[in-house]
Design a protein around this motif. Structure first.
Motif, mmCIF file in Angstrom:
data_model
loop_
_atom_site.group_PDB
_atom_site.id
_atom_site.type_symbol
_atom_site.label_atom_id
_atom_site.label_comp_id
_atom_site.label_asym_id
_atom_site.label_seq_id
_atom_site.Cartn_x
_atom_site.Cartn_y
_atom_site.Cartn_z
ATOM 1 N N LEU A 77 13.728 25.002 32.086
ATOM 2 C CA LEU A 77 12.288 25.216 32.164
ATOM 3 C C LEU A 77 11.926 26.591 31.612
ATOM 4 O O LEU A 77 10.962 26.742 30.867
ATOM 5 N N ARG A 78 12.715 27.594 31.948
ATOM 6 C CA ARG A 78 12.452 28.945 31.449
ATOM 7 C C ARG A 78 12.571 28.989 29.926
ATOM 8 O O ARG A 78 11.792 29.655 29.251
ATOM 9 N N THR A 126 -1.871 33.064 18.868
ATOM 10 C CA THR A 126 -3.002 32.419 19.540
ATOM 11 C C THR A 126 -3.857 33.464 20.251
ATOM 12 O O THR A 126 -3.357 34.177 21.130
ATOM 13 N N PRO A 127 -5.131 33.571 19.891
ATOM 14 C CA PRO A 127 -6.003 34.553 20.556
ATOM 15 C C PRO A 127 -6.138 34.257 22.051
ATOM 16 O O PRO A 127 -6.324 33.114 22.459
ATOM 17 N N GLY A 128 -6.004 35.288 22.860
ATOM 18 C CA GLY A 128 -6.187 35.166 24.304
ATOM 19 C C GLY A 128 -5.003 34.582 25.063
ATOM 20 O O GLY A 128 -5.070 34.450 26.284
ATOM 21 N N TYR A 129 -3.932 34.224 24.355
ATOM 22 C CA TYR A 129 -2.772 33.631 25.037
ATOM 23 C C TYR A 129 -2.063 34.695 25.870
ATOM 24 O O TYR A 129 -1.854 35.821 25.423
ATOM 25 N N LYS A 130 -1.673 34.342 27.074
ATOM 26 C CA LYS A 130 -0.939 35.233 27.973
ATOM 27 C C LYS A 130 0.446 34.655 28.223
ATOM 28 O O LYS A 130 0.605 33.445 28.412
ATOM 29 N N THR A 131 1.451 35.506 28.252
ATOM 30 C CA THR A 131 2.833 35.052 28.422
ATOM 31 C C THR A 131 3.039 34.441 29.794
ATOM 32 O O THR A 131 2.397 34.819 30.776
ATOM 33 N N LYS A 132 3.980 33.489 29.832
ATOM 34 C CA LYS A 132 4.325 32.798 31.074
ATOM 35 C C LYS A 132 5.820 32.924 31.308
ATOM 36 O O LYS A 132 6.605 32.986 30.373
ATOM 37 N N ASP A 133 6.195 32.969 32.561
ATOM 38 C CA ASP A 133 7.604 32.996 32.956
ATOM 39 C C ASP A 133 7.711 32.325 34.305
ATOM 40 O O ASP A 133 6.709 31.976 34.928
ATOM 41 N N ILE A 134 8.931 32.152 34.777
ATOM 42 C CA ILE A 134 9.169 31.476 36.047
ATOM 43 C C ILE A 134 9.700 32.489 37.048
ATOM 44 O O ILE A 134 10.405 33.425 36.682
ATOM 45 N N ARG A 145 7.465 28.584 40.614
ATOM 46 C CA ARG A 145 6.134 29.133 40.407
ATOM 47 C C ARG A 145 6.105 29.755 39.018
ATOM 48 O O ARG A 145 6.892 30.647 38.717
ATOM 49 N N ILE A 146 5.227 29.249 38.179
ATOM 50 C CA ILE A 146 5.078 29.803 36.844
ATOM 51 C C ILE A 146 4.087 30.959 36.928
ATOM 52 O O ILE A 146 2.996 30.823 37.469
ATOM 53 N N ILE A 147 4.515 32.093 36.404
ATOM 54 C CA ILE A 147 3.719 33.318 36.486
ATOM 55 C C ILE A 147 3.113 33.599 35.115
ATOM 56 O O ILE A 147 3.815 33.598 34.098
ATOM 57 N N THR A 148 1.819 33.834 35.084
ATOM 58 C CA THR A 148 1.131 34.230 33.856
ATOM 59 C C THR A 148 0.845 35.714 33.941
ATOM 60 O O THR A 148 0.261 36.188 34.916
ATOM 61 N N MET A 185 12.306 37.457 22.600
ATOM 62 C CA MET A 185 13.602 37.121 22.003
ATOM 63 C C MET A 185 14.750 37.614 22.889
ATOM 64 O O MET A 185 15.777 36.952 23.004
ATOM 65 N N THR A 186 14.564 38.763 23.537
ATOM 66 C CA THR A 186 15.570 39.268 24.478
ATOM 67 C C THR A 186 15.704 38.326 25.671
ATOM 68 O O THR A 186 16.821 37.992 26.086
ATOM 69 N N LYS A 187 14.567 37.880 26.220
ATOM 70 C CA LYS A 187 14.602 36.927 27.338
ATOM 71 C C LYS A 187 15.243 35.610 26.916
ATOM 72 O O LYS A 187 15.986 34.997 27.685
ATOM 73 N N LEU A 188 14.976 35.180 25.682
ATOM 74 C CA LEU A 188 15.550 33.943 25.162
ATOM 75 C C LEU A 188 17.071 34.038 25.081
ATOM 76 O O LEU A 188 17.782 33.127 25.509
ATOM 77 N N ALA A 189 17.571 35.153 24.561
ATOM 78 C CA ALA A 189 19.026 35.351 24.473
ATOM 79 C C ALA A 189 19.652 35.437 25.857
ATOM 80 O O ALA A 189 20.708 34.848 26.119
ATOM 81 N N GLU A 190 19.001 36.153 26.760
ATOM 82 C CA GLU A 190 19.498 36.283 28.134
ATOM 83 C C GLU A 190 19.566 34.922 28.826
ATOM 84 O O GLU A 190 20.549 34.588 29.482
#
Length: 136
Positions: free
Chosen positions: A19-20, A33-41, A81-84, A103-108
């Protein structure tokens, strides 16, 4: 302790990691994307729930012999819980995706998923060894 408890825990951890991975790749895909905010778990919530599940069995089967497997019911569901992240903006258009950080989170996360995969393979090879009574 349930015989397959560690395998079930590893399976749930792999689900969360998957999921992450989807959330991180969605963040990267929406970099323009204008106004897009990152999401994580939130891993902390899942870890806390998993630790509380270890000792909270709602059902225990009656064993007629001490060497029989213990039968317990354990919840296989977890609440994530998905965090924005609304706190920051990297660009003038309100987007806050930092490609280097993502990209760092993706590799991790990739390393974490591969480690979980190796651990679950080890669990299955130990079970295979037991089933074959130590013969390879």
């Amino acid at each position: 302790m349930n015989l397959f408890q560690s395998i079930q825990s590893l399976e749930r951890a792999m689900d969360v990691s998957s999921l992450r991975q989807r959330l991180i790749t969605s963040n990267i895909a929406n970099i323009e994307t204008p106004g897009y905010k990152t999401k994580d778990i939130s891993f902390a919530d899942i870890l806390k729930q998993e630790q509380s599940n270890v000792n909270n069995f709602s059902f225990k089967g009656y064993r007629t012999h001490p060497s029989h497997f213990q039968i317990t019911s354990q919840s296989n569901s977890y609440q994530h819980r998905i965090i924005t992240d609304n706190r920051t903006s990297m660009l003038n258009n309100g987007n806050n995706v930092d490609i280097d950080f993502e990209m760092t989170k993706l590799a991790e996360n990739n390393i974490w998923y591969n480690t979980l995969s190796q651990l679950i393979n080890k669990e299955f090879s130990m079970l295979r060894l037991v089933i074959n009574e130590g013969r390879r």
